[in-house]
Design a protein around this motif. Sequence first.
Motif, PDB file in Angstrom:
ATOM      1  N   GLN A 109      -6.035  60.203 -26.711  1.00 47.08           N
ATOM      2  CA  GLN A 109      -4.582  60.288 -26.792  1.00 47.08           C
ATOM      3  C   GLN A 109      -4.201  61.691 -27.258  1.00 47.08           C
ATOM      4  O   GLN A 109      -4.864  62.252 -28.133  1.00 47.08           O
ATOM      5  CB  GLN A 109      -4.032  59.247 -27.771  1.00 47.08           C
ATOM      6  N   ALA A 110      -3.144  62.251 -26.698  1.00 49.19           N
ATOM      7  CA  ALA A 110      -2.644  63.550 -27.135  1.00 49.19           C
ATOM      8  C   ALA A 110      -1.617  63.352 -28.242  1.00 49.19           C
ATOM      9  O   ALA A 110      -0.783  62.446 -28.175  1.00 49.19           O
ATOM     10  CB  ALA A 110      -2.026  64.309 -25.971  1.00 49.19           C
ATOM     11  N   VAL A 111      -1.692  64.197 -29.256  1.00 49.94           N
ATOM     12  CA  VAL A 111      -0.707  64.230 -30.337  1.00 49.94           C
ATOM     13  C   VAL A 111      -0.180  65.652 -30.422  1.00 49.94           C
ATOM     14  O   VAL A 111      -0.958  66.617 -30.469  1.00 49.94           O
ATOM     15  CB  VAL A 111      -1.324  63.810 -31.683  1.00 49.94           C
ATOM     16  N   THR A 112       1.132  65.785 -30.434  1.00 50.86           N
ATOM     17  CA  THR A 112       1.759  67.103 -30.490  1.00 50.86           C
ATOM     18  C   THR A 112       2.230  67.403 -31.902  1.00 50.86           C
ATOM     19  O   THR A 112       2.921  66.587 -32.523  1.00 50.86           O
ATOM     20  CB  THR A 112       2.950  67.183 -29.525  1.00 50.86           C
ATOM     21  N   LEU A 113       1.822  68.568 -32.420  1.00 43.40           N
ATOM     22  CA  LEU A 113       2.275  69.034 -33.728  1.00 43.40           C
ATOM     23  C   LEU A 113       3.451  69.965 -33.497  1.00 43.40           C
ATOM     24  O   LEU A 113       3.337  70.960 -32.749  1.00 43.40           O
ATOM     25  CB  LEU A 113       1.164  69.774 -34.470  1.00 43.40           C
ATOM     26  N   GLY A 114       4.578  69.646 -34.113  1.00 42.62           N
ATOM     27  CA  GLY A 114       5.775  70.444 -33.922  1.00 42.62           C
ATOM     28  C   GLY A 114       6.166  71.211 -35.166  1.00 42.62           C
ATOM     29  O   GLY A 114       5.702  70.944 -36.268  1.00 42.62           O
ATOM     30  N   GLY A 115       7.065  72.177 -34.985  1.00 42.18           N
ATOM     31  CA  GLY A 115       7.531  72.977 -36.103  1.00 42.18           C
ATOM     32  C   GLY A 115       6.756  74.269 -36.233  1.00 42.18           C
ATOM     33  O   GLY A 115       5.922  74.610 -35.383  1.00 42.18           O
ATOM     34  N   PRO A 116       6.996  74.994 -37.316  1.00 39.18           N
ATOM     35  CA  PRO A 116       6.339  76.292 -37.485  1.00 39.18           C
ATOM     36  C   PRO A 116       4.874  76.142 -37.902  1.00 39.18           C
ATOM     37  O   PRO A 116       4.458  75.111 -38.433  1.00 39.18           O
ATOM     38  CB  PRO A 116       7.151  76.937 -38.613  1.00 39.18           C
ATOM     39  N   ALA A 117       4.104  77.186 -37.639  1.00 42.89           N
ATOM     40  CA  ALA A 117       2.736  77.232 -38.159  1.00 42.89           C
ATOM     41  C   ALA A 117       2.793  77.197 -39.681  1.00 42.89           C
ATOM     42  O   ALA A 117       3.698  77.746 -40.306  1.00 42.89           O
ATOM     43  CB  ALA A 117       2.044  78.500 -37.678  1.00 42.89           C
TER      44      ALA A 117
END
Length: 778
Positions: free
Chosen positions: A752-760
């Motif tokens: 499954q793909a999980v996307t991390l959002g927001g700034p580094a």
Amino acid sequence: MQPWQDPSRAVAERVEDLLARMSIEEKAGQLGSRWLGNTPRPPADGAQEPGAQSAPMEDAFAHEGGQVSLEQAARFGLGHLTRVYGSAPVSPAEGAAELARQQSVVVESSRLGIPAIAHEECLTGVTTYGATVYPAAIAWAATFDPELIGQMAAAIGRDLARLGVHQGLSPLMDVVRDYRWGRVEETLGEDPYLVSELGSAYVQGLQSAGIIATLKHFVGYSASRAGRNHGPASLGRREILDLLLPPFEAAVKAGAGSVMHSYNDNDAVPAGVDHWLLNEILREDWGFEGTVVSDYWATPFLASMHRVVEDYAGAAAETLKAGMDVELPDTICFSHLPNLVHDGELAPEYLDRAVRRVLTQKAELGLLDPGWNPKPDAPETIELDPPGNRAIAHRIAQTSIVLLDPGTALPLRRPANVAVIGPCADDPRTFMGCYAFPNHVLPKFPEHDAGLGIEIPTALQALRSELQGAHIVHSSGCEVMGQDRSGIPAAVAATAEADLCIAFVGDLAGMFGRGSSGEGCDVDDLKLPGVQTDLLDAVLATGTPVVVVVVSGRPYALGDLAPRVAGLVQAFMPGEEGGAALAGVLSGRLEPGGRLPVQIPRSPGGQPHTYLQPPLGEPSMISSVDVSPLFPFGHGCSYTTFELSEFEVDQTEIATDGSFEVGVLVRNSGVRAGTEVVQLYLSDPVASVVRPVRWLAGFARVRLEPEERVRVRMQVHADRTALVGRDLRRVVEPGRIRVSLGTSLRDLPFEQAVTLGGPARVVGADRVLSTPVVLEKA
């Protein structure tokens, strides 16, 4: 009573009071050590090589340290006493009497009368005569069971405490990078997370008994060029930070009290003078407050081997400034510390810094308290291999045995005539690692004729008991090492007359070239040692089904062998209970519970190749060398079957400081109880730096009865995706992460793909290092 002797006062207050009363010489004394029982053994008559040794270049450095009596070494105080129990075959009562005598000398020879910290080796149990020999550390790794390893370490700690020992020189937190390295057997495998979890459990178990755990070898020792002991390591800082340091960081967070720096140099900087490692990383970033001790004679190595200083005085000054505290196993270089301070060549603050750490540990151990007694209660009644220890040793042995392939013969179906062959079939020493007392110290005492000190049934003995009614014929065929083929015809004849052959091949651990595995026992390639391959080829040619059991400290290349055998088992030096465990697994009475903490190579060359590789390190048409393993990391078969279903990830989009949960249902779909190890891997399709194709991020050991079901839940924090960026800062980057789940690196049916959002997000030592697991009955 002086304030420093008052146990009602705070430790820091006591230490500062004592420090203020000490002369420069007395301070330096607390940073030294003495190995009184270390007598180099002469070579055998006519032999050209040195006698058996239990530490590197022991014959040279023991002579230097041995010129100083204990009274002389302790005239201003002494930091450590080295291996009072672990240098010769002595009983607990004899060792306790000698430790009490040495402590009395230390106390009476100095003005302040401060006792020394007594340390011992304890990797596979207390390294003393008659103590339990647990499986080698690589076998602990095969269990994937931190709780079990913690139980073992607690038992080892209790034994050390009863003997009056304060510090244990374990565990190894080195991550395997090259299978040819002799000390693979002492490690917890090739994956940083597995090393972290099991090593931290060992630390907590050992220290639960009041024993200081010592993390070694800090750092890079396992990454030496060509797997050569003490070889230089060609390491960039990113590899150090991303792959080699995380296990040490986790164990420091678990409370480890001491760290041992390694022998090697990393990119031309010896670890013992590396301020970045010993101060910036260990102290400043991680907040470590314990002691840093040298590996044995690593301090004089700075002058004699690394040649980064002119002499022993220079070695003492540079390593103390870099962050080292105690020179082991003898005071050689640190005897120069007083003159360095008096002459203005070393600032006294460096001396005070190290002494403060040592005195803090002594206060916490009770060594500064009035009335402290060095002799344990009733040492003559101490039993070092009690039934409780053996029960733990048996559980680890069974749980670590990896069924690589049951083939057509496993579990055994009551064969009438069995040939048991191979050099590991009837030699109990092959079940033990190089730091087990019978392999580590007893070779120095060939005149000792009282046996190994413990009961270690061999595989042959255990099979005779297990397979009652079967006619068993034994023929070793060859030795572990050497080129003698004269025994092969007898093994072939026994096999030809049998219904089944069980071949036990592999290693005999030793030290510095006296074994096929162990410290200083590195290899050119991954062929089975000696003529064992010839033995197997010969018995396989008979047409009798052959089950092969590899008893070893490293993985060997089995690609040519695997298609021809009737069953294949890997046992990583399973300790004193290894024979019973192996017999039970082969018969089917016990379940094989192990999973591979290192891969099994297909071919003996093309090394090194562990699984943590970037895309260019993976098998491909780019190169004519096939580096694909025969059996992948995490592999292990069972005598039952399991079904994984209902995989889910609760969130597919999270912030760079968020977390998500991975769940899967595990069902035992077979007819007998068994264990599955569920494994979670992450991968980063696009990152600012090159990353491994996959890395282990979580695991769960699940034992189920037939038709029983358990829901496994793993909580994965975004920190578990962090990488060391181009600027060498650790960062969680936004973007897509792939989550894979299954039962080995090559058996991952769910993704499954999980996307991390927001700034580094830059992360530090407070980041999340583990993946918590919850098991729910379904």
